[in-house]
Design a protein around this motif. Structure first.
Motif, short mmCIF file in Angstrom:
data_model
loop_
_atom_site.label_atom_id
_atom_site.label_comp_id
_atom_site.label_asym_id
_atom_site.label_seq_id
_atom_site.Cartn_x
_atom_site.Cartn_y
_atom_site.Cartn_z
N GLU A 39 0.83 -0.92 -0.09
CA GLU A 39 -0.18 -0.02 -0.08
C GLU A 39 0.78 1.27 -0.10
O GLU A 39 1.74 1.41 0.85
N ARG A 73 1.33 11.28 2.28
CA ARG A 73 0.66 12.37 3.40
C ARG A 73 1.25 13.85 3.07
O ARG A 73 2.25 14.19 2.86
N GLY A 114 -3.89 10.24 11.39
CA GLY A 114 -3.79 8.67 11.58
C GLY A 114 -2.54 8.19 12.31
O GLY A 114 -2.00 8.48 13.48
N SER A 115 -2.18 7.14 11.71
CA SER A 115 -1.02 6.22 12.09
C SER A 115 0.02 6.88 12.05
O SER A 115 0.97 7.04 13.10
N TYR A 175 3.35 0.18 3.01
CA TYR A 175 3.11 -0.84 4.10
C TYR A 175 2.91 -2.14 3.11
O TYR A 175 2.27 -2.25 2.02
N ASP A 214 -4.05 12.86 3.21
CA ASP A 214 -3.31 11.75 2.77
C ASP A 214 -4.27 10.74 2.13
O ASP A 214 -5.62 11.05 2.05
N LYS A 229 -4.21 6.39 0.05
CA LYS A 229 -3.37 5.45 -0.26
C LYS A 229 -3.78 4.85 -1.76
O LYS A 229 -4.77 4.99 -2.20
N SER A 234 -10.38 5.65 0.96
CA SER A 234 -8.64 5.55 1.17
C SER A 234 -8.24 6.98 1.10
O SER A 234 -6.84 6.75 0.75
N CYS A 235 -8.80 7.97 1.45
CA CYS A 235 -8.05 9.34 1.69
C CYS A 235 -8.69 9.82 2.55
O CYS A 235 -9.71 9.53 3.19
N ARG A 236 -7.72 10.91 3.20
CA ARG A 236 -8.39 11.94 4.27
C ARG A 236 -8.58 13.09 3.49
O ARG A 236 -7.75 13.80 3.03
N ARG A 272 -14.81 5.43 10.89
CA ARG A 272 -13.89 4.74 12.13
C ARG A 272 -14.22 5.42 13.36
O ARG A 272 -14.13 4.56 14.17
N1 UDP Z 1 -5.67 3.78 4.25
C1 UDP Z 1 -6.29 2.71 3.51
N2 UDP Z 1 -6.45 1.42 3.69
C2 UDP Z 1 -5.52 0.97 4.64
C3 UDP Z 1 -4.76 1.85 5.36
C4 UDP Z 1 -4.76 3.08 5.13
O1 UDP Z 1 -7.03 3.20 2.54
O2 UDP Z 1 -5.47 -0.22 4.83
C5 UDP Z 1 -5.56 5.34 3.96
C6 UDP Z 1 -6.30 5.64 4.93
O3 UDP Z 1 -7.61 6.20 4.56
C7 UDP Z 1 -5.40 7.12 5.17
C8 UDP Z 1 -4.00 6.64 4.44
O4 UDP Z 1 -4.06 5.78 3.88
O5 UDP Z 1 -6.10 8.09 3.91
C9 UDP Z 1 -3.14 6.74 5.70
O6 UDP Z 1 -3.65 5.92 6.73
P1 UDP Z 1 -2.87 5.64 8.15
O7 UDP Z 1 -1.56 5.28 7.93
O8 UDP Z 1 -2.89 6.90 8.77
O9 UDP Z 1 -3.62 4.65 8.67
P2 UDP Z 1 -5.10 4.65 9.59
O10 UDP Z 1 -5.06 5.75 10.58
O11 UDP Z 1 -6.24 4.79 8.54
O12 UDP Z 1 -5.22 3.27 10.50
#
Ligand code: UDP
Length: 253
Positions: A90, A94, A99-100, A121, A175, A177, A201-203, A219
């Motif tokens: 993935e 950002r 998020g993470s 990832y 951000d 993905k 898949s976006c913020r 979420r």
């Molecule tokens: N994201 C996604 N699928 C995943 C993990 C993340 O589409 O399995 C997207 C998520 O929506 C965000 C970006 O990737 O826009 C970054 O996600 P983050 O690593 O912050 O993880 P999260 O907080 O979503 O667990």
């Protein structure tokens, strides 16, 4: 009519064999999942919205020279795409901490980043999609260094295009993905943008109010997800504007 063959059922989509060799039909479900599918629900209309939004983004990206797997939308919930081999990574870009990344590095959510940051990832649900380094990617042969260069370039081009598109309708792209696939054409292979690009898949944050217009609503139980996606689609002109109500004719005096 012959029953078509299902290739794969994922969390938000089902893939069917397409009408021609080398094609696949992507069916967008209404299912929403978060936290590695620990939280699940059905959000009526989400699949229709994501099908339309992903079509809009993929078509735009194609037109500015970013190769994608997208061929055409078939109906409300389905689109025809080129079959490709998905690289098991993935790719996250950002612009603003959230998020993470906020959690891992202790950076307050909403902090603008000094430059766009690309992360990878490893796609493995049983491991919770761990963050991996470029060295690990090359060592374990998920992609070679040339692929990696190309993936970073593609991810940054998608970021520029999507940021501009969203900026135009008053939305910050925090951000997102993407997933990238290998498309085989004779003896050659090239990398193409695959899967989908949608508010799943976006913020996306409203520029004025900071209101979230993406899957974080689901979420963290912040409101109606389909309404937020409809708002994004309406602003982008992908869905017709909501009617101003059914008040009937007004009396002209
Ligand atoms: N994201 C996604 N699928 C995943 C993990 C993340 O589409 O399995 C997207 C998520 O929506 C965000 C970006 O990737 O826009 C970054 O996600 P983050 O690593 O912050 O993880 P999260 O907080 O979503 O667990």
């Amino acid at each position: 009519m012959a029953r078509r063959r299902m290739i794969y059922e994922g969390k938000a989509k089902i893939l069917y064999e397409g009408p021609e060799p080398g094609t696949i039909v992507q069916y967008f479900k209404d299912d929403a999942t978060a936290f590695n599918a620990e939280k699940k629900d059905v959000i009526e209309g989400k699949g229709v919205l994501n099908n339309r939004l992903s079509e809009h983004f993929m078509t735009g990206l194609n037109s500015v020279g970013v190769p994608t797997h997208f061929i055409k939308r078939l109906n409300m919930r389905e689109q025809l795409v080129k079959a490709c081999e998905i690289i098991p990574l993935e790719v996250v870009v950002r612009n603003i901490a959230a998020g993470s990344m906020s959690k891992r590095l202790g950076i307050a959510e909403g902090t603008p980043l000094p430059r766009p940051i690309v992360e990878f990832y490893y796609k493995d649900d049983s491991l919770g999609d761990p963050l991996v380094s470029e060295d690990q990617i090359v060592a374990f042969q998920w992609a070679n260094p040339q692929d990696l260069d190309e993936m970073v370039t593609m991810a940054l081009r998608v970021n520029d295009f999507m940021s501009g598109l969203m900026f135009g309708v008053g939305i910050k792209l925090v951000d997102f993905k993407i997933e990238i696939g290998r498309l085989f054409e004779g003896d050659f292979q090239r990398l193409v943008l695959a899967d989908e690009i949608s508010p799943d898949s976006c913020r996306l944050w409203d520029m004025e109010t900071g209101q979230k217009l993406d899957k974080d609503i689901f979420r963290h139980d912040l409101g109606n997800l389909a309404d937020a996606y409809t708002e994004v689609a309406t602003r982008l002109g992908v869905m017709p504007k909501k009617s101003s109500g059914t008040t009937g004719p007004t009396l002209v005096k």
